[in-house]
Design an enzyme around this catalytic site. Structure first.
Site, mmCIF file in Angstrom:
data_model
loop_
_atom_site.group_PDB
_atom_site.id
_atom_site.type_symbol
_atom_site.label_atom_id
_atom_site.label_comp_id
_atom_site.label_asym_id
_atom_site.label_seq_id
_atom_site.Cartn_x
_atom_site.Cartn_y
_atom_site.Cartn_z
ATOM 1 N N LYS A 41 0.843 -1.216 0.000
ATOM 2 C CA LYS A 41 0.000 0.000 0.000
ATOM 3 C C LYS A 41 0.869 1.254 0.000
ATOM 4 O O LYS A 41 1.573 1.528 0.973
ATOM 5 C CB LYS A 41 -0.919 0.036 1.222
ATOM 6 C CG LYS A 41 -1.924 1.179 1.076
ATOM 7 C CD LYS A 41 -2.510 1.624 2.385
ATOM 8 C CE LYS A 41 -2.196 3.033 2.791
ATOM 9 N NZ LYS A 41 -2.215 4.100 1.826
ATOM 10 N N GLU B 146 -1.468 7.531 -0.179
ATOM 11 C CA GLU B 146 -2.458 8.032 -1.140
ATOM 12 C C GLU B 146 -2.014 9.361 -1.748
ATOM 13 O O GLU B 146 -2.537 9.787 -2.768
ATOM 14 C CB GLU B 146 -3.823 8.158 -0.477
ATOM 15 C CG GLU B 146 -3.812 9.042 0.738
ATOM 16 C CD GLU B 146 -5.127 9.002 1.513
ATOM 17 O OE1 GLU B 146 -6.104 8.467 1.001
ATOM 18 O OE2 GLU B 146 -5.136 9.532 2.631
ATOM 19 N N GLY C 62 6.537 5.241 8.305
ATOM 20 C CA GLY C 62 5.651 6.391 8.367
ATOM 21 C C GLY C 62 5.817 7.106 9.694
ATOM 22 O O GLY C 62 6.836 6.949 10.373
ATOM 23 N N GLY C 63 4.804 7.843 10.077
ATOM 24 C CA GLY C 63 4.890 8.643 11.299
ATOM 25 C C GLY C 63 4.765 7.790 12.561
ATOM 26 O O GLY C 63 4.191 6.697 12.534
ATOM 27 N N THR D 129 1.083 6.986 13.653
ATOM 28 C CA THR D 129 0.507 5.874 12.884
ATOM 29 C C THR D 129 1.164 4.556 13.295
ATOM 30 O O THR D 129 0.493 3.525 13.403
ATOM 31 C CB THR D 129 0.706 6.092 11.362
ATOM 32 O OG1 THR D 129 0.422 7.439 11.049
ATOM 33 C CG2 THR D 129 -0.162 5.180 10.546
ATOM 34 N N GLY D 130 2.467 4.602 13.524
ATOM 35 C CA GLY D 130 3.198 3.388 13.926
ATOM 36 C C GLY D 130 2.627 2.791 15.204
ATOM 37 O O GLY D 130 2.459 1.569 15.316
ATOM 38 N N CYS E 229 13.049 11.475 6.992
ATOM 39 C CA CYS E 229 12.892 11.054 8.395
ATOM 40 C C CYS E 229 14.163 11.299 9.200
ATOM 41 O O CYS E 229 14.102 11.611 10.383
ATOM 42 C CB CYS E 229 12.497 9.584 8.444
ATOM 43 S SG CYS E 229 13.561 8.545 7.451
HETATM 44 P P1 NDP Z 1 1.836 8.392 7.846
HETATM 45 O O1 NDP Z 1 2.182 7.665 9.075
HETATM 46 O O2 NDP Z 1 0.708 9.341 7.884
HETATM 47 O O3 NDP Z 1 1.474 7.369 6.674
HETATM 48 C C1 NDP Z 1 2.346 6.366 6.234
HETATM 49 C C2 NDP Z 1 1.566 5.289 5.522
HETATM 50 O O4 NDP Z 1 0.694 4.658 6.463
HETATM 51 C C3 NDP Z 1 0.662 5.812 4.416
HETATM 52 O O5 NDP Z 1 0.615 4.869 3.382
HETATM 53 C C4 NDP Z 1 -0.670 5.916 5.119
HETATM 54 O O6 NDP Z 1 -1.767 5.899 4.261
HETATM 55 C C5 NDP Z 1 -0.632 4.676 5.984
HETATM 56 N N1 NDP Z 1 -1.548 4.705 7.128
HETATM 57 C C6 NDP Z 1 -2.100 5.775 7.740
HETATM 58 N N2 NDP Z 1 -2.894 5.371 8.756
HETATM 59 C C7 NDP Z 1 -2.839 4.024 8.785
HETATM 60 C C8 NDP Z 1 -3.428 3.023 9.605
HETATM 61 N N3 NDP Z 1 -4.257 3.332 10.605
HETATM 62 N N4 NDP Z 1 -3.154 1.733 9.361
HETATM 63 C C9 NDP Z 1 -2.322 1.390 8.363
HETATM 64 N N5 NDP Z 1 -1.724 2.294 7.541
HETATM 65 C C10 NDP Z 1 -1.983 3.593 7.754
HETATM 66 O O7 NDP Z 1 3.168 9.071 7.367
HETATM 67 P P2 NDP Z 1 3.371 10.079 6.177
HETATM 68 O O8 NDP Z 1 2.892 9.454 4.907
HETATM 69 O O9 NDP Z 1 2.805 11.394 6.585
HETATM 70 O O10 NDP Z 1 4.985 10.139 6.101
HETATM 71 C C11 NDP Z 1 5.747 10.936 6.910
HETATM 72 C C12 NDP Z 1 6.284 10.173 8.096
HETATM 73 O O11 NDP Z 1 7.022 9.041 7.682
HETATM 74 C C13 NDP Z 1 7.250 11.023 8.897
HETATM 75 O O12 NDP Z 1 6.964 10.917 10.267
HETATM 76 C C14 NDP Z 1 8.598 10.404 8.603
HETATM 77 O O13 NDP Z 1 9.544 10.597 9.613
HETATM 78 C C15 NDP Z 1 8.241 8.979 8.411
HETATM 79 N N6 NDP Z 1 9.277 8.290 7.640
HETATM 80 C C16 NDP Z 1 10.153 7.451 8.296
HETATM 81 C C17 NDP Z 1 11.200 6.841 7.615
HETATM 82 C C18 NDP Z 1 12.160 5.916 8.317
HETATM 83 O O14 NDP Z 1 12.891 5.222 7.627
HETATM 84 N N7 NDP Z 1 12.216 5.861 9.636
HETATM 85 C C19 NDP Z 1 11.408 7.096 6.183
HETATM 86 C C20 NDP Z 1 10.426 7.962 5.602
HETATM 87 C C21 NDP Z 1 9.421 8.555 6.322
HETATM 88 P P3 NDP Z 1 -2.394 7.291 3.760
HETATM 89 O O15 NDP Z 1 -1.463 7.865 2.818
HETATM 90 O O16 NDP Z 1 -3.662 6.930 3.161
HETATM 91 O O17 NDP Z 1 -2.573 8.146 4.975
#
Ligand code: NDP
Length: 537
Positions: free
Chosen positions: A221, A224, A274-275, A278-279, A330
Site C-alpha cells: 500500500k 495516497e 511512516g509517522g 501511525t506506527g 525522516c
Molecule cells: P503516515 O504515518 O501518515 O502514513 C504512512 C503510511 O501509512 C501511508 O501509506 C498511510 O496511508 C498509511 N496509514 C495511515 N494510517 C494508517 C493506519 N491506521 N493503518 C495502516 N496504515 C496507515 O506518514 P506520512 O505518509 O505522513 O509520512 C511521513 C512520516 O514518515 C514522517 O513521520 C517520517 O519521519 C516517516 N518516515 C520514516 C522513515 C524511516 O525510515 N524511519 C522514512 C520515511 C518517512 P495514507 O497515505 O492513506 O494516509
C-alpha cells in the site's frame, strides 16, 4: 497501471512525450484535459491528459468506481486519479498473495531463480530512470536530481538483495550425539508493506526487494498522496512476469485499506514506514493477531557541531542535513547543536547560505529545493512555524510560504531557521518534516550528548569535529540507529536502517533487512533411529 498519459512538455528543460506507449488506452471515465502553464522560464506549455492509476491484484489491473486525485505540489494541478480501494480489495489481494505463497510458485523457486527476477527488475528501473524520475518529481515535488538518485538507489537495492539471497545462510550446531541440529531461514509468508509519501519509489523498494528475495508474497500500500511511481514499479513487476498473486498493489486511505491489511489474519508480517503516531496505531492493531511488525518511524535528529570542526564543511552538511528533500526526510538533521564558541558565527553563515537556496519546481534544473508534498502538509509546517514564534524562539530566517507569481500555486516554504530555542519547545521536540531547523547552543561534550538525546526519537544523529576520539565518544552516547561523523544523510544498501526509542522497531536494508522478512527454524535430526526408552512400559 498508469494509462492515458501524454505529457508533452515543450521547452528547454525537458521533454516528456509518449510515456507508457504500452498503455495508450484513453480514459473515458476521466476525460480531463488540462493545460498546465509551466511557470518555469522558457517552458512554454504542457498539454496533459491525466494519469489513471489502477490497483494490481492477482495479476490483473483493477479499476475502482471511486478515484482520488493526485496533485503536482509545484503547481497545485491534478496530474492523475488513483484507485480508491476498500476492505474488499484488501481481502482479494491478501487471498491472492496467500494462494501464491501456499502454492510455492515463488517461495519454492531456488534463490538463484528469484534473484534472476530481481536483477531484471533492477535493469528495467534503470532503463526507465529518466521517465520514473520525472514522474516522481511531478507527483512528490522533489527535484529531478533527487528523484534520479532515488531510481538509481532503487535499482541498486534490488541488485543487492538479488546477490545476497544466493549467499550461504543457515547454521549447524555441534550438539550432543546422536543429534544434529541446524537452523534454516524461511520466508514469513504474506507481507503487508505500507509506505509514506516522501520516497514513494525508494521506500517501496527498500521493503519489496528483501521481502521478495526471501520468498514472500506481498500486498503493498503506497501513500495516497504519491501513488504514481509505485504504480510504475508495479508495471515493471508485471513486465518481468512474476507469478500471479506474488505482488499485489492496493490503494486507498490508510485508516481503511492500511488498517484492514494490518488486521488481516492471513497477513504474517507488516512492514511499515511512516509517522510515529501511525506506527503506534499499527502496533496496537497488529497485536490482535500477534502479527510480526517492523516499524520505521519519525525522527528529530541532532547534528552536533563542535568548535574544532572544519567550519565550512559543517555549515555545508548542516544545510544538506535539513534542506535536502525539503526537510521531508525522516533522518533530517532538524536540530543543530552548536558549541558556544562558534554559535553566533555559525548562525550568521548558515542563514546567509540558507537564504540563497534556490526554491522552485523540481523540474527546473536550477531549483535546489522543491515544494512540500501537499497543501495539507504545507499548512502543518506553517502552523509549526507559528508555534515556534509563539513559544518565543527567534526566527532568524524564512518562515513564510513563497508567494511570488511563479510559485504561489505550489506548496513552497522558505528555508527556515529558529535560534535561541529552549529544549522543551514543541519545535525542538516534535517532528516538523519540512525545511525548518532549530539551532541550540551547548557547552562541552556532556551537554551536547544530553541535548542530542533529549527527545522521544532516536533515528539518526551526526557529529562534526576534527578530534577522532571525541567523535567516537559522542557518537557512542547518541541513542540513534543511524549516525555519521563529519557528514550527513549518506546511507548504503549494505548497512542497517532504523531507529532507537520511538523511531521504530527493527531494521531495514543490509542483512538485517532481509532477516525482517524471514522466519528462523530449528531442525533437530536424530542420527540414531532407535527408541528413546523414557517410559519403561
Ligand atoms: P503516515 O504515518 O501518515 O502514513 C504512512 C503510511 O501509512 C501511508 O501509506 C498511510 O496511508 C498509511 N496509514 C495511515 N494510517 C494508517 C493506519 N491506521 N493503518 C495502516 N496504515 C496507515 O506518514 P506520512 O505518509 O505522513 O509520512 C511521513 C512520516 O514518515 C514522517 O513521520 C517520517 O519521519 C516517516 N518516515 C520514516 C522513515 C524511516 O525510515 N524511519 C522514512 C520515511 C518517512 P495514507 O497515505 O492513506 O494516509
Amino acid at each position: 497501471m498508469i494509462s492515458s498519459i501524454t505529457w508533452t512538455f515543450t521547452g528547454r528543460y525537458f521533454r516528456l512525450s509518449s510515456l507508457f506507449p504500452q498503455n495508450v488506452e484513453m480514459r473515458r471515465l476521466l476525460p480531463v484535459k488540462r493545460v498546465i502553464k509551466q511557470e518555469v522560464d522558457k517552458v512554454e506549455h504542457t498539454a496533459v491528459k491525466v494519469m489513471n492509476l489502477k490497483m494490481y491484484i492477482d495479476g490483473e489491473w483493477k479499476e475502482t468506481s471511486e478515484k482520488r486525485p493526485t496533485i503536482n505540489p509545484a503547481t497545485g494541478e491534478i496530474i492523475g486519479y488513483a484507485a480508491e480501494g476498500n476492505e474488499r480489495h484488501v481481502e482479494k489481494a491478501v487471498a491472492a498473495a496467500r494462494q501464491a505463497f501456499e502454492s510455492g510458485v515463488w517461495s519454492e523457486l531456488s534463490a538463484a531463480e528469484r534473484a534472476t527476477y530481481l536483477f531484471k527488475i533492477a535493469d528495467k528501473l534503470e532503463e526507465s530512470k529518466e521517465e520514473i524520475a520525472k514522474l516522481e518529481t511531478l507527483d512528490n515535488g522533489k527535484t529531478y536530481r533527487e528523484a534520479e538518485a532515488d531510481v538509481e538507489d532503487a535499482a541498486a537495492c534490488f541488485r543487492y538483495y538479488a546477490g545476497l539471497i544466493t549467499k550461504p545462510d543457515g547454521q549447524t550446531y555441534n550438539v550432543a550425539a546422536p543429534m544434529q541440529a541446524m537452523v534454516v531461514r524461511e520466508p514469513i509468508g504474506v507481507c503487508g508493506l505500507i509506505v509514506p509519501w516522501n520516497y514513494p519509489l525508494l521506500m517501496s523498494v527498500w521493503k519489496m526487494a528483501p521481502a521478495l528475495a526471501a520468498g514472500n508474497t506481498i500486498v503493498f500500500k503506497p501513500s495516497e498522496v504519491t501513488p504514481v511511481t509505485p504504480t510504475k514499479l508495479f508495471e515493471i513487476l508485471e513486465e518481468v512476469s512474476l507469478p500471479k498473486g506474488v505482488v499485489n498493489l492496493v490503494m486507498g486511505k490508510g485508516d481503511v485499506v492500511g488498517e484492514a491489511l494490518v488486521r488481516h489474519k492471513q497477513v504474517d508480517k507488516i512492514s511499515f514506514t511512516g509517522g510515529t503516531v501511525t506506527g503506534k496505531r499499527i502496533m496496537r492493531a497488529a497485536a490482535e493477531n500477534v502479527t510480526n511488525v517492523s516499524l520505521e518511524l519519525g525522527g528529530k535528529s541532532p547534528n552536533v557541531i563542535f568548535a574544532d570542526a572544519d567550519f565550512d564543511t559543517a555549515v555545508d552538511y548542516a544545510l544538506f542535513g535539513i534542506y535536502a528533500g525539503t526537510g521531508q526526510i525522516c533522518a533530517a538533521g532538524s536540530r543543530i547543536l552548536v558549541e558556544e564558541e562558534i554559535y553566533e558565527k555559525f548562525i550568521e553563515k548558515f542563514v546567509e547560505r540558507a537564504q540563497k537556496i534556490k526554491v522552485g519546481p523540481g523540474n527546473n534544473p536550477e531549483s535546489e529545493m522543491g515544494p512540500l508534498v501537499s497543501q495539507e502538509h504545507m499548512e502543518k509546517v506553517l502552523t509549526y512555524i507559528e508555534v515556534g514564534k509563539q513559544e518565543g524562539a527567534k526566527l532568524v530566517c524564512g518562515g513564510k510560504k513563497l508567494t511570488e507569481d511563479s510559485l504561489k500555486k505550489g506548496f513552497f516554504v522558505e528555508p527556515t531557521v529558529f535560534a535561541d530555542v529552549k529544549p522543551d519547545m514543541r519545535i525542538v521536540q516534535e517532528e516538523i518534516f519540512g525545511p525548518v531547523v532549530t539551532v541550540q547552543k551547548f557547552k562541552g561534550e556532556k551537554e551536547a550528548i544530553k541535548l542530542a538525546n533529549d527527545t522521544a526519537y532516536g533515528l539518526a544523529g551526526s557529529v562534526f569535529t576534527n578530534d577522532g576520539a571525541k567523535a567516537l565518544r559522542v557518537i557512542k552516547k547518541i541513542r540513534a540507529g543511524i549516525t555519521w561523523v563529519n557528514t550527513y544523510h549518506f546511507t548504503f544498501n549494505e548497512a542497517p536502517w532504523g531507529g532507537y526509542k520511538q523511531s521504530g522497531i527493527g531494521r531495514g536494508l543490509g542483512t538485517f533487512g532481509l532477516e525482517e522478512f524471514q522466519e528462523v527454524k530449528q531442525i533437530n535430526i536424530n542420527l540414531d533411529v532407535t527408541p528413546i526408552g523414557w517410559f519403561e512400559n
